[in-house]
Design a protein around this motif. Structure first.
Motif, short mmCIF file in Angstrom:
data_model
loop_
_atom_site.label_atom_id
_atom_site.label_comp_id
_atom_site.label_asym_id
_atom_site.label_seq_id
_atom_site.Cartn_x
_atom_site.Cartn_y
_atom_site.Cartn_z
N ASN A 100 0.73 -1.87 -0.29
CA ASN A 100 0.36 0.05 -0.06
C ASN A 100 1.00 1.32 0.14
OD1 ASN A 100 -3.30 1.15 0.49
ND2 ASN A 100 -2.67 2.05 2.26
N THR A 101 2.10 1.03 0.02
CA THR A 101 2.84 2.36 -0.42
C THR A 101 3.80 2.73 -1.72
OG1 THR A 101 2.94 1.39 1.94
CG2 THR A 101 4.91 3.26 0.79
N VAL A 102 3.92 3.76 -1.69
CA VAL A 102 4.45 4.03 -3.10
C VAL A 102 5.79 5.12 -2.95
CG1 VAL A 102 2.40 5.95 -3.53
CG2 VAL A 102 4.12 5.39 -5.63
N ALA A 103 6.81 4.81 -3.51
CA ALA A 103 7.73 5.82 -3.44
C ALA A 103 7.45 7.17 -4.43
CB ALA A 103 9.00 5.17 -3.98
N ILE A 104 7.60 9.04 -4.09
CA ILE A 104 7.34 9.47 -5.52
C ILE A 104 8.86 10.09 -5.25
CG2 ILE A 104 5.50 11.86 -4.65
CD1 ILE A 104 4.35 10.81 -3.03
N VAL A 105 9.53 10.51 -6.29
CA VAL A 105 10.33 9.64 -6.40
C VAL A 105 11.15 11.01 -7.59
CG1 VAL A 105 12.73 8.94 -8.13
CG2 VAL A 105 11.03 8.06 -6.47
N THR A 106 12.05 12.26 -6.87
CA THR A 106 12.37 12.70 -8.09
C THR A 106 13.44 13.47 -7.92
OG1 THR A 106 11.93 15.55 -8.75
CG2 THR A 106 12.01 15.03 -6.51
N ASP A 107 14.05 14.22 -8.87
CA ASP A 107 15.64 14.50 -9.00
C ASP A 107 14.74 16.27 -8.79
OD1 ASP A 107 14.68 15.80 -11.47
OD2 ASP A 107 16.49 14.45 -12.63
N GLY A 108 13.77 16.74 -8.75
CA GLY A 108 13.97 17.68 -8.87
C GLY A 108 14.25 18.51 -9.58
N THR A 109 14.30 18.15 -11.18
CA THR A 109 14.83 19.18 -12.57
C THR A 109 13.56 19.48 -12.91
OG1 THR A 109 14.79 17.30 -13.36
CG2 THR A 109 16.51 18.12 -12.93
N ALA A 110 12.44 19.54 -12.31
CA ALA A 110 11.31 20.08 -12.97
C ALA A 110 10.32 20.03 -12.52
CB ALA A 110 11.33 19.38 -14.55
N VAL A 111 10.37 20.73 -11.24
CA VAL A 111 9.30 21.19 -10.57
C VAL A 111 8.25 21.84 -10.83
CG1 VAL A 111 8.69 21.24 -8.20
CG2 VAL A 111 11.27 20.45 -8.87
N LEU A 112 6.96 21.44 -10.77
CA LEU A 112 6.22 22.16 -10.92
C LEU A 112 6.14 23.40 -12.26
CD1 LEU A 112 4.24 23.24 -7.33
CD2 LEU A 112 4.37 21.51 -9.12
N GLY A 113 6.14 24.56 -11.86
CA GLY A 113 6.52 25.54 -13.14
C GLY A 113 7.89 26.06 -12.73
N ASN A 115 -4.36 17.02 -11.91
CA ASN A 115 -3.54 15.06 -11.65
C ASN A 115 -4.08 14.92 -10.58
OD1 ASN A 115 -2.37 16.36 -14.16
ND2 ASN A 115 -0.34 15.51 -13.15
N VAL A 116 -5.17 15.07 -9.82
CA VAL A 116 -5.32 14.16 -8.37
C VAL A 116 -6.64 13.43 -9.06
CG1 VAL A 116 -6.84 16.11 -7.57
CG2 VAL A 116 -5.69 14.68 -5.94
N LEU A 117 -7.14 13.92 -9.55
CA LEU A 117 -8.40 13.55 -9.99
C LEU A 117 -7.87 11.90 -11.00
CD1 LEU A 117 -10.35 15.74 -11.89
CD2 LEU A 117 -11.52 14.91 -10.22
N ALA A 118 -6.85 11.82 -10.94
CA ALA A 118 -6.17 10.27 -11.25
C ALA A 118 -5.56 9.56 -10.42
CB ALA A 118 -5.63 10.55 -12.44
N PHE A 119 -3.82 10.18 -10.37
CA PHE A 119 -2.86 9.42 -9.55
C PHE A 119 -3.72 8.82 -8.50
CE2 PHE A 119 -2.10 13.56 -8.21
CZ PHE A 119 -1.51 13.23 -6.33
N PRO A 120 -4.23 9.45 -7.35
CA PRO A 120 -4.73 8.31 -6.31
C PRO A 120 -5.20 7.27 -6.58
CG PRO A 120 -4.54 10.41 -5.80
CD PRO A 120 -4.44 10.28 -7.39
N GLY A 121 -6.34 7.43 -7.12
CA GLY A 121 -7.00 6.00 -7.43
C GLY A 121 -6.57 4.93 -8.33
N ILE A 122 -5.45 6.00 -9.62
CA ILE A 122 -4.83 5.21 -10.46
C ILE A 122 -4.07 3.81 -9.29
CG2 ILE A 122 -2.71 4.90 -11.78
CD1 ILE A 122 -4.73 6.62 -13.27
N PHE A 123 -3.19 4.24 -8.48
CA PHE A 123 -2.38 3.51 -7.60
C PHE A 123 -3.49 2.19 -6.68
CE2 PHE A 123 1.26 5.27 -9.12
CZ PHE A 123 1.62 5.11 -9.23
N ARG A 124 -4.35 3.19 -6.16
CA ARG A 124 -5.31 2.54 -5.01
C ARG A 124 -5.79 1.22 -6.04
NH1 ARG A 124 -5.10 1.83 -1.18
NH2 ARG A 124 -4.83 0.24 -2.08
N GLY A 125 -6.50 1.16 -7.17
CA GLY A 125 -6.67 0.36 -7.98
C GLY A 125 -5.33 -0.77 -8.58
N ALA A 126 -4.28 -0.29 -8.78
CA ALA A 126 -3.24 -1.10 -9.16
C ALA A 126 -2.75 -2.03 -8.00
CB ALA A 126 -1.74 -0.36 -9.21
N PHE A 127 -2.40 -1.34 -6.86
CA PHE A 127 -2.58 -2.08 -5.62
C PHE A 127 -3.65 -3.11 -5.12
CE2 PHE A 127 0.70 1.85 -3.65
CZ PHE A 127 1.38 0.71 -4.35
#
Length: 371
Positions: free
Chosen positions: A45-58, A298-310
């Motif tokens: 039930n745990t996802v790693a949220i991984v970044t290198d900080g090269t394209a953050v928001l705007g 994007n919040v309309l998509a990613f939480p449900g996508i991972f919930r369904g996948a998990f």
């Protein structure tokens, strides 16, 4: 953010179960059957949220330390809207090989990997190679989350304009992560005439300055329709504009679009076409902002996508699962469909469960479900 236990720890007996000696029994069971990790640890039930900080928001390339607040925010959204536990991981490297090897080594601790705010074109290679090496979902939200919500909103917008995907002309400005993913998901959904532009105009194979990723994009899009030229050339007669690039499209160019046009100007904080201008020339208008109707979020998509996948212990997130998520979002609008509402609110309590159920069903159809 904080991490809390799911069971109490108030006496000696609790301590002996939570740690030594009781925990050793669980360790031995998992050592004998690694699949038990899914039942007795936080991994599934745990996802790693991984970044290198090269394209953050705007904000662009602000580095891993400054990227942490965004990753923490993402984790909060995962929990609030999908019941998924997210752990922010900000890497002090921008090297493709180092990022891939680091994530591969961290992967046993997680049920999925959400790549975030990694600049193009490196993000494409990182995601593709991690998918090859890992048997858990790998998802670059800047690409696919944006694409899923865009497809959902466009599906409903075309219902209002009585348009059909196969006869719809789409112009996308921005050939980065989001633009590429949007083009691919629209093609997957049946749109046949898609053109992507960058700062130099239409991304087509008659140009000699294309990166490998843009060359592949040209073959999928402009080359099929034989289109080339400038952004203005692409706009003339187009039914749909999707902006994921920033900058400003002159009103005289916007005015050349087809009747009943659809404009999704999603740059933040300044849309490529301001809604006041867009409404003079389009039937349906959406932005990336919360203070205008039809926010492509994007919040309309990613939480449900991972919930369904998990929920089905999926080994990957397929194109079919993404399209299913978009269809579920579009269907939630139902009888409330108007020009001012082509996409549900993130606070609609039906969103997460509907997306999760659609994604889980698609995972089973696509053969990646393990439960």
């Amino acid at each position: 953010m904080e991490i809390t236990a799911t069971v109490g720890l108030s006496n000696k007996a609790d301590l002996s179960l939570a740690y030594t000696p009781g925990v050793a029994e669980v360790c031995e069971a998992i050592a004998a059957d690694p699949a038990l990790t899914r039942h007795y640890t936080w991994v599934p039930n745990t996802v790693a949220i991984v970044t290198d900080g090269t394209a953050v928001l705007g904000l662009g390339d602000i580095g891993p330390a400054a990227a942490m607040p965004v990753m923490e925010g993402k984790a909060v959204l995962f929990k609030q809207f999908g019941g998924v536990d997210g752990i922010p991981i900000c890497l002090a490297t921008t090297d493709v090989e180092e990022i891939i090897e680091t994530v591969v080594r961290l992967a046993p601790s997680f049920g999925g990997i959400n790549l975030e705010d990694i600049s193009a074109p490196r993000c494409f290679e990182i995601e593709d190679r991690l998918k090859e090496r890992l048997d858990i979902p790998v998802f670059h939200d800047d690409q696919h989350g944006t694409a899923v919500v865009t497809l959902a909103a466009l599906t409903n917008a075309l219902t209002l304009t009585h348009g059909r995907p196969e006869s719809t002309r789409v112009v996308i400005s921005g050939a980065g992560a989001a633009g590429v993913a949007i083009a691919k998901i629209l093609l997957e959904a049946g749109v046949q005439d898609v053109v992507v532009t960058d700062r130099k105009g239409v991304v087509s194979s008659d140009r000699h300055d294309l990166t490998p990723s843009k060359k592949a994009l040209a073959e999928l899009t402009a080359d099929r329709s034989g289109r080339s030229g400038t952004l203005a050339d692409a706009f003339a007669g187009a039914d749909v504009y999707v902006g994921v690039s920033g900058g400003t499209v002159p009103e005289e160019v916007v005015a050349t679009m087809a009747d009943d046009a659809i404009i999704f100007a999603m740059a933040n904080p300044n849309p490529e076409v301001h809604p006041d201008v867009a409404h003079r020339h389009a039937r349906v208008v959406a932005t990336g902002r919360s203070d205008f109707p039809n926010q492509i979020n994007n919040v309309l998509a990613f939480p449900g996508i991972f919930r369904g996948a998990f929920d089905v212990h999926a080994s990957a997130i397929t194109e079919g699962m993404k399209v299913a998520a978009a269809q579920a979002l579009a269907e939630l609008v139902g009888d409330d469909l108007t020009e001012e509402m082509v996409i549900p609110s993130p606070f609609d309590p039906r969103v997460g469960p509907a997306v999760a159920a659609a994604v889980a069903a698609a995972a089973r159809r696509d053969g990646v479900a393990r439960a």
